[in-house]
Design an enzyme around this catalytic site. Structure first.
Site, PDB file in Angstrom:
ATOM      1  N   LYS A 188       0.588  -1.099  -0.068  1.00 17.09           N
ATOM      2  CA  LYS A 188      -0.143  -0.036  -0.327  1.00 17.09           C
ATOM      3  C   LYS A 188       1.301   1.521   0.348  1.00 17.09           C
ATOM      4  CE  LYS A 188      -1.775   2.580   1.777  1.00 17.09           C
ATOM      5  NZ  LYS A 188      -1.641   4.662   1.863  1.00 17.09           N
ATOM      6  N   GLU A 263       9.502   1.363  11.174  1.00 17.19           N
ATOM      7  CA  GLU A 263      10.377   2.874  10.786  1.00 17.19           C
ATOM      8  C   GLU A 263       9.660   4.225  10.921  1.00 17.19           C
ATOM      9  OE1 GLU A 263      12.842   1.985   7.101  1.00 17.19           O
ATOM     10  OE2 GLU A 263      13.271  -0.572   8.292  1.00 17.19           O
ATOM     11  N   CYS A 297      14.222  11.056   6.472  1.00 15.79           N
ATOM     12  CA  CYS A 297      14.507  10.423   8.001  1.00 15.79           C
ATOM     13  C   CYS A 297      15.347  10.094   9.103  1.00 15.79           C
ATOM     14  CB  CYS A 297      13.745   8.737   8.468  1.00 15.79           C
ATOM     15  SG  CYS A 297      14.323   7.004   7.630  1.00 15.79           S
ATOM     16  N   GLU A 396       9.934  16.625  15.166  1.00 12.35           N
ATOM     17  CA  GLU A 396      10.222  15.905  13.899  1.00 12.35           C
ATOM     18  C   GLU A 396       9.539  16.982  12.552  1.00 12.35           C
ATOM     19  OE1 GLU A 396       8.938  12.807  11.377  1.00 12.35           O
ATOM     20  OE2 GLU A 396      10.835  12.258  10.828  1.00 12.35           O
TER      21      GLU A 396
HETATM   22  P1  NAD Z   1       2.469   8.457   7.467  1.00 11.13           P
HETATM   23  O1  NAD Z   1       2.504   7.592   8.431  1.00 11.13           O
HETATM   24  O2  NAD Z   1       1.269   8.944   7.719  1.00 11.13           O
HETATM   25  O3  NAD Z   1       2.289   7.451   6.289  1.00 11.13           O
HETATM   26  C1  NAD Z   1       2.689   6.499   6.110  1.00 11.13           C
HETATM   27  C2  NAD Z   1       2.339   5.675   5.147  1.00 11.13           C
HETATM   28  O4  NAD Z   1       0.774   5.165   5.844  1.00 11.13           O
HETATM   29  C3  NAD Z   1       1.017   5.737   4.244  1.00 11.13           C
HETATM   30  O5  NAD Z   1       1.133   5.252   2.592  1.00 11.13           O
HETATM   31  C4  NAD Z   1      -0.350   6.008   4.761  1.00 11.13           C
HETATM   32  O6  NAD Z   1      -1.338   6.487   3.598  1.00 11.13           O
HETATM   33  C5  NAD Z   1      -0.676   5.147   5.881  1.00 11.13           C
HETATM   34  N1  NAD Z   1      -1.321   5.439   6.282  1.00 11.13           N
HETATM   35  C6  NAD Z   1      -1.790   6.058   7.405  1.00 11.13           C
HETATM   36  N2  NAD Z   1      -2.432   6.621   8.439  1.00 11.13           N
HETATM   37  C7  NAD Z   1      -2.854   4.264   8.437  1.00 11.13           C
HETATM   38  C8  NAD Z   1      -3.379   3.647   9.450  1.00 11.13           C
HETATM   39  N3  NAD Z   1      -4.551   3.805  10.162  1.00 11.13           N
HETATM   40  N4  NAD Z   1      -3.526   2.131   9.316  1.00 11.13           N
HETATM   41  C9  NAD Z   1      -2.349   2.333   7.705  1.00 11.13           C
HETATM   42  N5  NAD Z   1      -2.140   2.917   7.059  1.00 11.13           N
HETATM   43  C10 NAD Z   1      -1.906   3.762   7.692  1.00 11.13           C
HETATM   44  O7  NAD Z   1       3.990   9.359   7.256  1.00 11.13           O
HETATM   45  P2  NAD Z   1       4.031   9.663   5.490  1.00 11.13           P
HETATM   46  O8  NAD Z   1       3.970  11.324   6.471  1.00 11.13           O
HETATM   47  O9  NAD Z   1       3.952   8.637   4.434  1.00 11.13           O
HETATM   48  O10 NAD Z   1       6.431   9.453   5.878  1.00 11.13           O
HETATM   49  C11 NAD Z   1       7.184  10.655   6.560  1.00 11.13           C
HETATM   50  C12 NAD Z   1       6.733  10.261   8.010  1.00 11.13           C
HETATM   51  O11 NAD Z   1       7.590   8.667   7.664  1.00 11.13           O
HETATM   52  C13 NAD Z   1       8.065  10.819   8.764  1.00 11.13           C
HETATM   53  O12 NAD Z   1       7.667  10.768  10.265  1.00 11.13           O
HETATM   54  C14 NAD Z   1       9.610   9.978   8.697  1.00 11.13           C
HETATM   55  O13 NAD Z   1      10.543  10.115   9.164  1.00 11.13           O
HETATM   56  C15 NAD Z   1       8.817   8.634   8.483  1.00 11.13           C
HETATM   57  N6  NAD Z   1      10.213   7.767   7.438  1.00 11.13           N
HETATM   58  C16 NAD Z   1      10.777   6.860   8.166  1.00 11.13           C
HETATM   59  C17 NAD Z   1      11.660   6.118   7.986  1.00 11.13           C
HETATM   60  C18 NAD Z   1      13.073   5.325   9.189  1.00 11.13           C
HETATM   61  O14 NAD Z   1      13.122   4.569   7.637  1.00 11.13           O
HETATM   62  N7  NAD Z   1      12.658   5.430   9.582  1.00 11.13           N
HETATM   63  C19 NAD Z   1      11.653   6.720   6.621  1.00 11.13           C
HETATM   64  C20 NAD Z   1      11.488   7.672   5.696  1.00 11.13           C
HETATM   65  C21 NAD Z   1      10.575   7.470   6.529  1.00 11.13           C
END
Ligand code: NAD
Length: 502
Positions: A188, A263, A297, A396
């Site tokens: 997804k 992550e 991240c 963040e």
């Molecule tokens: P997000 O959590 O808003 O969304 C990530 C994914 O989760 C999307 O596909 C979204 O549709 C899905 N999602 C949202 N709510 C959900 C739910 N209730 N159930 C299941 N899936 C759901 O994150 P974002 O804004 O897309 O990405 C940015 C974040 O990702 C930042 O916090 C960043 O630090 C983190 N990130 C972490 C790493 C790492 O390796 N630690 C790498 C890249 C990004």
């Protein structure tokens, strides 16, 4: 190539997404939903594509397809899986330019970095492919009268949920080890930047990944994502995204006892001691916060500098930041492109007011930029005069925004570095190796780089502690997540068995 030529190429590559809604890919077939949503390009906020909006039904179809394909895929020999995954890597390389151009227009990340990210995706496939033949191997453990043999087998169909920041690279990083392990996948992608995920699944099928082994369902997190985490046929969820979303996923997956790998976010310190090579330290700090638009991240978003050199070092960083070119992501000269979406841009820029209200200074940046196309451009920003309890030092921001804090002693640097909710990465700059070791040992972080920016060696573990995640990727750690370990104990003699009853 010039910006104009690049724009023409991008338009040609994007045409494939503009002839109708982008379908899900389930069991090797295009599947359309009744409902759809539009995505925009962060460059000009103009519609980029219409995407099928999946929900419970599409996730159910995909999970069933992944379940049906699991036996065949997991029973293929590791060598066969290795060969297929190398074909995927070859096919990624063959379409690397297309992937990079689509990714740049979909995310706002610059072509300078996206061309490398596409190739890194291929490397991820090769790296995990090569481990497929030995993935099931275990240990022999001997004791008197008993030989134990451990082995691993794929856990089953898994769900992979990815964020919008560098979606292509991150998707390959999660999907390649799952497939190498013998798992089948329902992916997804993030709703804000789903296009490269479509390219990836197409590439995989053309390269020989059988129907049903890899399924992609688009949709919103709260519906499609949620349904995936709740589906009883899905045995594990690998998730990359925000810490809050990780909490939701953990509770959504509780009733089906999902194994989870998270992550999550970071507020990573870069600690600079006065004995460091300050030019290299400044270059690394600038690279780690302003590359990939700061939407990274492992970005070094907190700059902790020893008091005596704080002013000079901040001036150096501010000068470097001020000369970074912001603009169209397809301009080969540009380092920072537009942020992903106006809502995210508003979040990032809201910290400019927060910083001044908290008493920090804006040494450079602190404003939006009227860039080509009128997209979500933000100037590389440095906050100084900050203290660790300020929101700009704790939250963040996920943009090209750096908060610099002075420290007096090694002890204070460690205390400040650890005094946040997150614990993903840390960076230490010193010529004193004993101190480098002491500080890296004391940091609450899953990964520490000493005298280096984030340079990845793929066999090493990747992941965070505290609110930054659960579990590790990379090397064998990825296989441990996607596989179950089994122990078989064999009696080697007629040992005494307790007798109960007659
Ligand atoms: P997000 O959590 O808003 O969304 C990530 C994914 O989760 C999307 O596909 C979204 O549709 C899905 N999602 C949202 N709510 C959900 C739910 N209730 N159930 C299941 N899936 C759901 O994150 P974002 O804004 O897309 O990405 C940015 C974040 O990702 C930042 O916090 C960043 O630090 C983190 N990130 C972490 C790493 C790492 O390796 N630690 C790498 C890249 C990004």
């Amino acid at each position: 190539m010039s910006l104009d030529e690049n724009i023409k190429r991008a338009q040609a590559y994007l045409k494939q997404f503009q002839s109708g809604p982008v379908a899900h890919r389930i069991n090797g077939q295009d599947v359309l939903s009744a409902d759809s949503f539009d995505t925009i390009s962060p460059v000009d906020l103009a519609p980029l594509a219409t995407i099928s909006k999946g929900g419970t039904d599409e996730i159910d179809q995909a999970a069933k397809a992944a379940k049906a394909a699991f036996t065949g895929w997991s029973r293929l020999s590791g060598k066969d899986r290795r060969d297929i995954l190398h074909n995927v890597a070859d096919a990624i390389v063959a379409r690397a330019e297309e992937i990079a151009f689509v990714e740049a227009m979909d995310t706002g990340q610059t072509i300078r970095f996206m061309s490398k990210a596409a190739l890194r995706g291929a490397e991820n496939f090769r790296f995990f492919a090569d481990q497929a033949p030995a993935a099931a191997d275990g240990k022999s453990l001997f004791t008197t009268g008993q030989i134990n043999i451990t082995s691993r087998r794929a856990i089953g169909p898994v769900g992979i949920i990815t964020p919008w920041n560098t979606p292509f690279m991150l998707s390959t990083w999660k999907i390649a080890p799952a497939l190498a392990s013998g798992c089948t996948v329902v992916h997804k992608p993030a709703e804000l930047s789903p296009l490269s995920a479509r390219l990836l699944v197409e590439i995989a099928e053309t390269a020989g990944v059988p129907a049903g082994v890899w399924n992609t369902v688009n949709g919103m997190g709260e519906t499609a994502g949620r349904a995936l985490t709740e589906h009883p046929d899905i045995k594990a969820i690998a998730f990359v995204g925000e810490s809050n979303t990780g909490s939701h996923i953990m509770s959504q997956g509780a009733s089906t006892l999902k194994r989870v790998h998270f992550e999550l976010g970071g507020k990573n310190p870069v600690i600079v001691f006065k004995d460091a090579d300050l030019e290299r330290a400044a270059d690394a700090a600038v690279f780690m916060i302003y590359s990939l638009n700061g939407e990274r991240c492992t970005s070094s978003s907190r700059l902790l500098v020893e008091h005596d050199i704080y002013d000079a070092f901040c001036t150096k960083v501010a000068q470097k930041a001020a000369t970074i070119k912001v603009g169209h992501p397809l301009d080969p000269e540009v380092t920072i492109g537009p942020l992903i979406h106006p809502i995210h841009q508003a979040k990032v820029t809201s910290y400019f007011d927060i910083a001044t209200a908290e008493g920090a200074l804006i040494a450079t940046g602190g404003h939006t930029i009227d860039g080509p196309g009128g997209g979500c451009y933000v100037a590389p920003t440095l906050f100084t005069n900050a203290t660790n309890n300020m929101r700009i030092a704790q939250e963040e921001i996920f943009g090209p925004v750096l908060t610099a804090l002075p420290f007096e002693s090694e002890e204070e640097a460690i205390t400040m570095a650890n005094d946040v909710a997150y614990g993903l990465a840390g960076y230490v700059w010193t010529e004193n190796m004993q101190r480098g070791l002491r500080v890296s040992d004391a940091l609450e972080a899953g990964m520490v780089w000493v005298n280096s920016e984030n340079t990845r060696h793929l066999p090493t573990p990747f992941g965070g502690v505290k609110s930054s995640g659960i579990g590790r990727d990379g090397g064998d750690w990825s296989f441990d997540f996607y596989m179950e370990t089994k122990n078989v104990a064999l009696a080697t003699g007629a040992h005494k068995i307790p007798k109960l009853g007659g």
